[in-house]
Design a protein around this motif. Structure first.
Motif, PDB file in Angstrom:
ATOM      1  N   LEU A  90      -6.505  23.261  19.950  1.00 24.19           N
ATOM      2  CA  LEU A  90      -5.479  24.018  19.242  1.00 24.19           C
ATOM      3  C   LEU A  90      -6.070  24.994  18.229  1.00 24.19           C
ATOM      4  CD1 LEU A  90      -2.806  21.226  18.544  1.00 24.19           C
ATOM      5  CD2 LEU A  90      -2.584  23.157  20.117  1.00 24.19           C
ATOM      6  N   ASN A  91      -7.337  24.788  17.861  1.00 23.58           N
ATOM      7  CA  ASN A  91      -7.980  25.670  16.887  1.00 23.58           C
ATOM      8  C   ASN A  91      -8.084  27.089  17.436  1.00 23.58           C
ATOM      9  OD1 ASN A  91      -8.380  23.526  15.098  1.00 23.58           O
ATOM     10  ND2 ASN A  91     -10.349  22.980  16.011  1.00 23.58           N
ATOM     11  N   GLY A  92      -7.406  28.030  16.755  1.00 20.89           N
ATOM     12  CA  GLY A  92      -7.420  29.422  17.195  1.00 20.89           C
ATOM     13  C   GLY A  92      -6.674  29.656  18.496  1.00 20.89           C
ATOM     14  N   PHE A  93      -5.845  28.704  18.890  1.00 20.32           N
ATOM     15  CA  PHE A  93      -5.138  28.776  20.175  1.00 20.32           C
ATOM     16  C   PHE A  93      -3.748  29.379  19.998  1.00 20.32           C
ATOM     17  CE2 PHE A  93      -2.296  26.627  23.278  1.00 20.32           C
ATOM     18  CZ  PHE A  93      -2.862  27.108  24.449  1.00 20.32           C
ATOM     19  N   SER A  94      -3.355  30.289  20.867  1.00 23.21           N
ATOM     20  CA  SER A  94      -2.005  30.862  20.860  1.00 23.21           C
ATOM     21  C   SER A  94      -1.177  30.137  21.915  1.00 23.21           C
ATOM     22  CB  SER A  94      -2.054  32.367  21.164  1.00 23.21           C
ATOM     23  OG  SER A  94      -2.724  33.059  20.135  1.00 23.21           O
ATOM     24  N   MET A  95      -0.128  29.489  21.480  1.00 16.61           N
ATOM     25  CA  MET A  95       0.716  28.744  22.412  1.00 16.61           C
ATOM     26  C   MET A  95       1.323  29.670  23.446  1.00 16.61           C
ATOM     27  SD  MET A  95       0.908  25.434  21.923  1.00 16.61           S
ATOM     28  CE  MET A  95       2.468  25.028  22.699  1.00 16.61           C
ATOM     29  N   PRO A  96       1.350  29.262  24.711  1.00 18.31           N
ATOM     30  CA  PRO A  96       2.013  30.065  25.735  1.00 18.31           C
ATOM     31  C   PRO A  96       3.514  30.124  25.484  1.00 18.31           C
ATOM     32  CG  PRO A  96       1.329  27.952  26.622  1.00 18.31           C
ATOM     33  CD  PRO A  96       0.743  28.037  25.253  1.00 18.31           C
ATOM     34  N   ARG A  97       4.172  31.144  26.001  1.00 16.31           N
ATOM     35  CA  ARG A  97       5.611  31.299  25.766  1.00 16.31           C
ATOM     36  C   ARG A  97       6.433  30.264  26.519  1.00 16.31           C
ATOM     37  NH1 ARG A  97       3.764  36.721  25.733  1.00 16.31           N
ATOM     38  NH2 ARG A  97       3.935  36.867  27.992  1.00 16.31           N
ATOM     39  N   GLY A 150      14.366  17.741  26.335  1.00 15.95           N
ATOM     40  CA  GLY A 150      14.330  18.502  27.579  1.00 15.95           C
ATOM     41  C   GLY A 150      12.962  18.504  28.227  1.00 15.95           C
ATOM     42  N   GLU A 151      12.826  19.323  29.260  1.00 14.01           N
ATOM     43  CA  GLU A 151      11.552  19.405  29.993  1.00 14.01           C
ATOM     44  C   GLU A 151      10.915  20.784  29.883  1.00 14.01           C
ATOM     45  OE1 GLU A 151       9.702  18.468  34.469  1.00 14.01           O
ATOM     46  OE2 GLU A 151      11.862  18.290  34.098  1.00 14.01           O
ATOM     47  N   PHE A 152      11.693  21.837  30.146  1.00 12.58           N
ATOM     48  CA  PHE A 152      11.147  23.192  30.128  1.00 12.58           C
ATOM     49  C   PHE A 152      11.692  23.974  28.932  1.00 12.58           C
ATOM     50  CE2 PHE A 152      11.163  21.891  34.619  1.00 12.58           C
ATOM     51  CZ  PHE A 152       9.811  22.059  34.912  1.00 12.58           C
ATOM     52  N   TYR A 153      10.797  24.675  28.250  1.00 17.23           N
ATOM     53  CA  TYR A 153      11.170  25.428  27.054  1.00 17.23           C
ATOM     54  C   TYR A 153      10.521  26.813  27.065  1.00 17.23           C
ATOM     55  CZ  TYR A 153      12.739  20.959  25.040  1.00 17.23           C
ATOM     56  OH  TYR A 153      13.376  19.776  24.799  1.00 17.23           O
ATOM     57  N   TYR A 154      11.259  27.778  26.464  1.00 21.78           N
ATOM     58  CA  TYR A 154      10.721  29.121  26.298  1.00 21.78           C
ATOM     59  C   TYR A 154      10.798  29.489  24.821  1.00 21.78           C
ATOM     60  CZ  TYR A 154       9.379  33.862  27.527  1.00 21.78           C
ATOM     61  OH  TYR A 154       8.687  35.044  27.625  1.00 21.78           O
ATOM     62  N   VAL A 155       9.804  30.228  24.349  1.00 21.70           N
ATOM     63  CA  VAL A 155       9.687  30.494  22.918  1.00 21.70           C
ATOM     64  C   VAL A 155      10.812  31.391  22.403  1.00 21.70           C
ATOM     65  CG1 VAL A 155       8.218  32.544  23.158  1.00 21.70           C
ATOM     66  CG2 VAL A 155       8.010  31.095  21.123  1.00 21.70           C
ATOM     67  N   ASP A 156      11.238  31.114  21.175  1.00 27.22           N
ATOM     68  CA  ASP A 156      12.207  31.946  20.464  1.00 27.22           C
ATOM     69  C   ASP A 156      11.562  33.320  20.214  1.00 27.22           C
ATOM     70  OD1 ASP A 156      13.760  33.147  18.393  1.00 27.22           O
ATOM     71  OD2 ASP A 156      14.441  31.178  17.732  1.00 27.22           O
ATOM     72  N   PRO A 157      12.246  34.427  20.531  1.00 19.87           N
ATOM     73  CA  PRO A 157      11.625  35.749  20.390  1.00 19.87           C
ATOM     74  C   PRO A 157      11.267  36.143  18.961  1.00 19.87           C
ATOM     75  CG  PRO A 157      13.948  35.961  20.953  1.00 19.87           C
ATOM     76  CD  PRO A 157      13.583  34.526  21.130  1.00 19.87           C
ATOM     77  N   ILE A 158      11.844  35.488  17.946  1.00 20.03           N
ATOM     78  CA  ILE A 158      11.504  35.855  16.562  1.00 20.03           C
ATOM     79  C   ILE A 158      10.773  34.744  15.812  1.00 20.03           C
ATOM     80  CG2 ILE A 158      13.513  37.386  16.428  1.00 20.03           C
ATOM     81  CD1 ILE A 158      14.606  35.213  14.396  1.00 20.03           C
ATOM     82  N   ASN A 159      10.591  33.594  16.450  1.00 17.85           N
ATOM     83  CA  ASN A 159       9.913  32.477  15.791  1.00 17.85           C
ATOM     84  C   ASN A 159       9.020  31.771  16.806  1.00 17.85           C
ATOM     85  OD1 ASN A 159       9.060  30.244  14.375  1.00 17.85           O
ATOM     86  ND2 ASN A 159      11.110  29.472  13.911  1.00 17.85           N
ATOM     87  N   LYS A 160       7.729  32.036  16.718  1.00 14.95           N
ATOM     88  CA  LYS A 160       6.789  31.522  17.715  1.00 14.95           C
ATOM     89  C   LYS A 160       6.634  30.000  17.663  1.00 14.95           C
ATOM     90  CE  LYS A 160       2.665  32.249  14.801  1.00 14.95           C
ATOM     91  NZ  LYS A 160       2.346  30.827  14.671  1.00 14.95           N
TER      92      LYS A 160
END
Length: 332
Positions: A90-97, A150-160
């Motif tokens: 997770l160090n320096g990692f950008s979470m996928p959308r 839930g199982e599948f999630y997509y990132v909020d467009p204004i809050n990563k």
């Protein structure tokens, strides 16, 4: 043969025998030196034992080295197969959308390689999916809407750091944008506002209207344009309110931040000095949706690979957003 000749031949034979003896002795000494393992100057059963022990050690070292090589290859193969994801990753990692939340399965739970893992990767051709173990969700520091069940999630467009359940994504964005339009009206000092949700009918054909326009220079141009009248499959008043009104306070735009229509409204109201009294705006929902068609196609490919595809594709729903509008009527 004379006695003198016999004596010469005897001495010659004797010399040859001595030389041969010397050669044999030297050869023997060399062999003993090679075979003498305990440095006692002779080759005996003790030397045989030492040689056997040395040979056994060499065999053991070779077997150990071979085992290490096999174990390393097996380890690398297991990592390649299970693709574990660890907290240090997770160090320096950008979470996928797009992410998936799963229970820790048996093969990851029992593998020494995956000990301490907080998830794993899954590949679907050129698309990669991060699977988060449900028992390790807290270490990611994320929030989930409407819950984390839930199982599948997509990132909020204004809050990563906020993830929205995929089945709720489009309805969620519709509701938060309506709420934001209500807040914008209140901040701008509106006396009345109404938000109407409209969904255009889908069709396989599109009617065209052709006509000629004449101008004073006698130059005519033939134009082709869509009929102005739109047919809607759904129209509903999403929000409506009368307010006492007040001087404008610049609103903090979030979901509507990049919608040019709203940005223009705010600018006009803040600089109008009372001249702006009424506005009716039509907002296309696809302009402020965080999920693009290219990303939707990738999600569909992953869901298909998992055999989780439902009766509606993410791509088709993303395209449907282009047929959805919010009509925003506001009085000052």
């Amino acid at each position: 043969m004379s006695r003198t000749m016999e004596n010469k031949i005897g001495r010659l034979v004797s010399g040859i025998g001595q030389n041969a003896k010397d050669v044999l002795e030297k050869t023997k000494n060399l062999a003993v030196q090679v075979a003498d393992q305990n440095d006692d100057g002779k080759f005996d059963m003790e030397d045989v034992s030492v040689m056997a022990s040395s040979f056994g050690d060499a065999v053991k070292k070779g077997a150990h080295s071979l085992k290490e090589t096999v174990d390393e290859k097996s380890k690398q193969m297991e990592i390649k197969t299970l693709k574990p994801f660890f907290m240090e990753d997770l160090n320096g990692f950008s979470m996928p959308r797009f992410i998936r939340v799963v229970e820790r399965d048996k093969k990851h739970a029992e593998s020494e390689i995956c000990k301490g893992s907080i998830g794993f990767w899954a590949d679907f051709n050129d698309n990669r999916l991060l699977n988060i173990f449900r028992d390790a969700m807290e270490v990611y520091g994320l929030s989930f809407y409407p819950n984390s069940e839930g199982e599948f999630y997509y990132v909020d467009p204004i809050n990563k750091d906020n993830y929205i359940a995929l089945d709720e994504y489009f309805n969620y964005l519709k509701q938060v944008r309506i709420s934001e339009l209500q807040k914008i009206a209140q901040d701008l000092g509106a006396k009345y506002f109404r938000v109407t949700y409209k969904e255009e009918k889908s069709s396989f054909t599109e009617k065209k209207a052709g006509g000629k326009i004449g101008v004073k220079s006698n130059i005519s141009a033939e134009i082709e344009q869509n009929c102005n009248e739109k047919n809607y499959s759904k129209i509903e008043i999403a929000a409506e309110m009368r307010c006492p009104g007040h001087g404008p306070v610049e609103p903090q735009l979030r979901y509507m931040k990049y919608d040019p229509t709203i940005s223009n409204l705010v600018e006009m109201r803040m600089n109008a000095q009372g001249a702006l009294s009424h506005q009716t705006l039509t907002l296309k929902l696809s302009n402020s949706s965080g999920l693009k068609e290219s990303e939707a196609a990738k999600i569909d490919a992953i869901l298909k690979g998992l055999k989780c595809a439902g009766n509606l594709t993410v791509l088709s729903e993303t395209k449907n957003e282009a047929r959805r509008y919010l009509e925003y009527e506001i009085d000052f």
